[in-house]
Design a protein around this motif. Structure first.
Motif, PDB file in Angstrom:
ATOM      1  N   SER A  33       0.881  -1.312  -0.083  1.00 17.68           N
ATOM      2  CA  SER A  33       0.051  -0.133   0.108  1.00 17.68           C
ATOM      3  C   SER A  33       0.939   1.145  -0.132  1.00 17.68           C
ATOM      4  N   PRO A  34       0.229   2.434  -0.740  1.00 13.76           N
ATOM      5  CA  PRO A  34       1.055   3.564  -0.503  1.00 13.76           C
ATOM      6  C   PRO A  34       0.976   4.275   0.939  1.00 13.76           C
ATOM      7  N   HIS A  35       0.055   3.684   1.537  1.00 15.49           N
ATOM      8  CA  HIS A  35      -0.045   4.199   2.957  1.00 15.49           C
ATOM      9  C   HIS A  35       1.144   3.499   3.963  1.00 15.49           C
ATOM     10  N   THR A  36       1.567   2.367   3.427  1.00 21.39           N
ATOM     11  CA  THR A  36       2.803   1.952   4.146  1.00 21.39           C
ATOM     12  C   THR A  36       3.976   2.495   4.076  1.00 21.39           C
ATOM     13  N   SER A  37       4.648   2.797   5.262  1.00 26.35           N
ATOM     14  CA  SER A  37       5.753   3.398   5.359  1.00 26.35           C
ATOM     15  C   SER A  37       7.156   2.732   5.076  1.00 26.35           C
ATOM     16  N   ARG A  38       8.215   3.237   4.877  1.00 32.51           N
ATOM     17  CA  ARG A  38       9.216   2.385   4.629  1.00 32.51           C
ATOM     18  C   ARG A  38       9.591   1.525   5.609  1.00 32.51           C
ATOM     19  N   ALA A  39       9.252   1.861   7.003  1.00 32.42           N
ATOM     20  CA  ALA A  39       9.427   0.933   8.017  1.00 32.42           C
ATOM     21  C   ALA A  39       8.405   0.064   8.394  1.00 32.42           C
ATOM     22  N   GLY A  40       7.348  -0.289   7.312  1.00 34.94           N
ATOM     23  CA  GLY A  40       6.354  -1.200   7.521  1.00 34.94           C
ATOM     24  C   GLY A  40       5.173  -0.707   8.511  1.00 34.94           C
ATOM     25  N   ILE A  41       4.872   0.201   8.685  1.00 40.86           N
ATOM     26  CA  ILE A  41       3.955   0.989   9.346  1.00 40.86           C
ATOM     27  C   ILE A  41       2.757   1.494   8.488  1.00 40.86           C
ATOM     28  N   GLU A  46      -8.953   2.563   9.404  1.00 36.99           N
ATOM     29  CA  GLU A  46      -9.703   1.231   8.991  1.00 36.99           C
ATOM     30  C   GLU A  46     -10.929   1.590   7.984  1.00 36.99           C
ATOM     31  N   GLY A  47     -11.527   2.430   8.213  1.00 43.71           N
ATOM     32  CA  GLY A  47     -12.645   3.148   7.330  1.00 43.71           C
ATOM     33  C   GLY A  47     -12.296   3.161   5.789  1.00 43.71           C
ATOM     34  N   ALA A  48     -11.113   4.074   5.928  1.00 42.51           N
ATOM     35  CA  ALA A  48     -10.721   4.629   4.744  1.00 42.51           C
ATOM     36  C   ALA A  48      -9.822   3.321   3.866  1.00 42.51           C
ATOM     37  N   ALA A  49      -9.267   2.482   4.441  1.00 41.68           N
ATOM     38  CA  ALA A  49      -8.792   1.254   3.901  1.00 41.68           C
ATOM     39  C   ALA A  49      -9.984   0.307   3.472  1.00 41.68           C
ATOM     40  N   ALA A  50     -10.939   0.197   4.282  1.00 43.49           N
ATOM     41  CA  ALA A  50     -11.993  -0.675   3.851  1.00 43.49           C
ATOM     42  C   ALA A  50     -12.672  -0.181   2.359  1.00 43.49           C
ATOM     43  N   VAL A  51     -12.779   1.402   2.321  1.00 42.74           N
ATOM     44  CA  VAL A  51     -13.381   1.830   1.125  1.00 42.74           C
ATOM     45  C   VAL A  51     -12.558   1.795   0.006  1.00 42.74           C
ATOM     46  N   GLU A  52     -11.071   1.934   0.318  1.00 42.44           N
ATOM     47  CA  GLU A  52      -9.999   1.729  -0.916  1.00 42.44           C
ATOM     48  C   GLU A  52     -10.275   0.250  -1.361  1.00 42.44           C
TER      49      GLU A  52
END
Length: 125
Positions: A33-41, A46-52
């Motif tokens: 995911s583009p929401h995942t940092s280089r550190a794996g965070i 949750e709501g936005a992820a579900a919609v995505e």
């Protein structure tokens, strides 16, 4: 853009093959995911992820719960277990990821350290 490694061996892992389809989909989303940092965070709510992903919040939450302890939810973030093992192979990357994790709240930082300590110890940290 962050370049990440997703090894095709993932498909042959017993733990991955045993997951329900939604959980496999959510795991692939989390590690790419583009929401995942280089550190794996993962920093997506949750709501936005579900919609995505086109799933209900309930289905997303159930999938993340099915992935425990490979995905750990802490203070609205998702920490990917053993991220460093697969994504970090040199001291510069290790240092950069540690700096990213250090900028997170203490609870997230603690979860990240627990999820990645074995790899950092192997690197001599």
């Amino acid at each position: 853009m962050t370049w990440l490694r997703v090894h095709d061996g993932l498909w042959h892992k017993r733990w991955y093959a045993a997951l329900p389809d939604d959980a496999r989909f959510v795991y692939l989303w989390a590690i790419t995911s583009p929401h995942t940092s280089r550190a794996g965070i993962v920093t997506c709510l949750e709501g936005a992820a579900a919609v995505e992903l086109g799933v209900s919040v309930k289905a997303f939450t159930a999938a993340v719960e099915a992935l425990a302890p490979r995905l750990v939810v802490v203070d609205g973030r998702i920490v990917i277990d053993q991220w460093a093992r697969y994504q970090i192979d040199n001291p510069a990357d290790a240092y950069g990821c540690a700096r990213i994790a250090a900028s997170e709240p203490a609870s997230v930082r603690a979860a990240w350290l627990a999820a990645n300590e074995q790899h950092y110890e192997r690197m001599g940290w």
